[in-house]
Design a protein around this motif. Structure first.
Motif, PDB file in Angstrom:
ATOM      1  N   CYS A  40     -11.316  38.949  29.923  1.00  0.00           N
ATOM      2  CA  CYS A  40     -10.315  39.817  29.308  1.00  0.00           C
ATOM      3  C   CYS A  40     -10.096  41.061  30.169  1.00  0.00           C
ATOM      4  O   CYS A  40     -11.050  41.686  30.622  1.00  0.00           O
ATOM      5  CB  CYS A  40     -10.769  40.212  27.912  1.00  0.00           C
ATOM      6  SG  CYS A  40      -9.571  41.245  27.048  1.00  0.00           S
ATOM      7  N   CYS A  80     -11.274  44.207  27.660  1.00  0.00           N
ATOM      8  CA  CYS A  80     -12.629  44.481  27.170  1.00  0.00           C
ATOM      9  C   CYS A  80     -13.718  43.727  27.936  1.00  0.00           C
ATOM     10  O   CYS A  80     -14.887  43.790  27.577  1.00  0.00           O
ATOM     11  CB  CYS A  80     -12.723  44.156  25.675  1.00  0.00           C
ATOM     12  SG  CYS A  80     -12.729  42.403  25.297  1.00  0.00           S
ATOM     13  N   ASN A 103     -14.544  40.739  27.979  1.00  0.00           N
ATOM     14  CA  ASN A 103     -15.114  39.571  27.307  1.00  0.00           C
ATOM     15  C   ASN A 103     -14.812  38.321  28.122  1.00  0.00           C
ATOM     16  O   ASN A 103     -13.692  38.127  28.590  1.00  0.00           O
ATOM     17  CB  ASN A 103     -14.492  39.441  25.910  1.00  0.00           C
ATOM     18  CG  ASN A 103     -14.829  38.123  25.248  1.00  0.00           C
ATOM     19  OD1 ASN A 103     -15.982  37.720  25.217  1.00  0.00           O
ATOM     20  ND2 ASN A 103     -13.824  37.449  24.723  1.00  0.00           N
ATOM     21  N   CYS A 121      -8.174  36.811  22.832  1.00  0.00           N
ATOM     22  CA  CYS A 121      -9.535  37.303  22.997  1.00  0.00           C
ATOM     23  C   CYS A 121     -10.189  37.421  21.624  1.00  0.00           C
ATOM     24  O   CYS A 121      -9.608  37.996  20.701  1.00  0.00           O
ATOM     25  CB  CYS A 121      -9.490  38.666  23.678  1.00  0.00           C
ATOM     26  SG  CYS A 121     -11.107  39.431  23.858  1.00  0.00           S
ATOM     27  N   CYS A 172     -11.061  41.572  21.233  1.00  0.00           N
ATOM     28  CA  CYS A 172     -10.039  42.610  21.047  1.00  0.00           C
ATOM     29  C   CYS A 172      -8.678  42.066  20.642  1.00  0.00           C
ATOM     30  O   CYS A 172      -7.783  42.841  20.309  1.00  0.00           O
ATOM     31  CB  CYS A 172      -9.915  43.455  22.315  1.00  0.00           C
ATOM     32  SG  CYS A 172      -9.085  42.608  23.673  1.00  0.00           S
TER      33      CYS A 172
HETATM   34 ZN    ZN Z   1     -10.621  41.471  25.006  1.00  0.00          ZN
END
Ligand code: ZN
Length: 59
Positions: free
Chosen positions: A14, A17, A19, A33, A36
């Motif tokens: 991501c 964030c 991730n 995601c 987020c």
């Molecule tokens: Zn994210």
């Protein structure tokens, strides 16, 4: 056995964030995601638009 292309699984990161998540590059619907909610994959009639950093392609 036919050997048609069926898309790949991608490990993406991501942009918002960091991730990491596994997504399918020919998803039939939006993939977001799980942390987020940013959209990673948008279906575009057969192919998909990837809007995340592609870390690797899984085989
Ligand atoms: Zn994210």
């Amino acid at each position: 056995m036919s050997n048609e292309k069926r898309g790949n699984f991608l490990k993406v990161k991501c942009l918002d964030c960091d991730n990491e998540q596994i997504v399918f590059d020919r998803a039939a619907s939006n993939v977001q995601c799980i942390i987020c909610g940013k959209t990673f994959v948008k279906p575009l009639g057969g192919k998909s638009k990837i809007t995340a950093h592609i870390d690797s392609v899984l085989k």
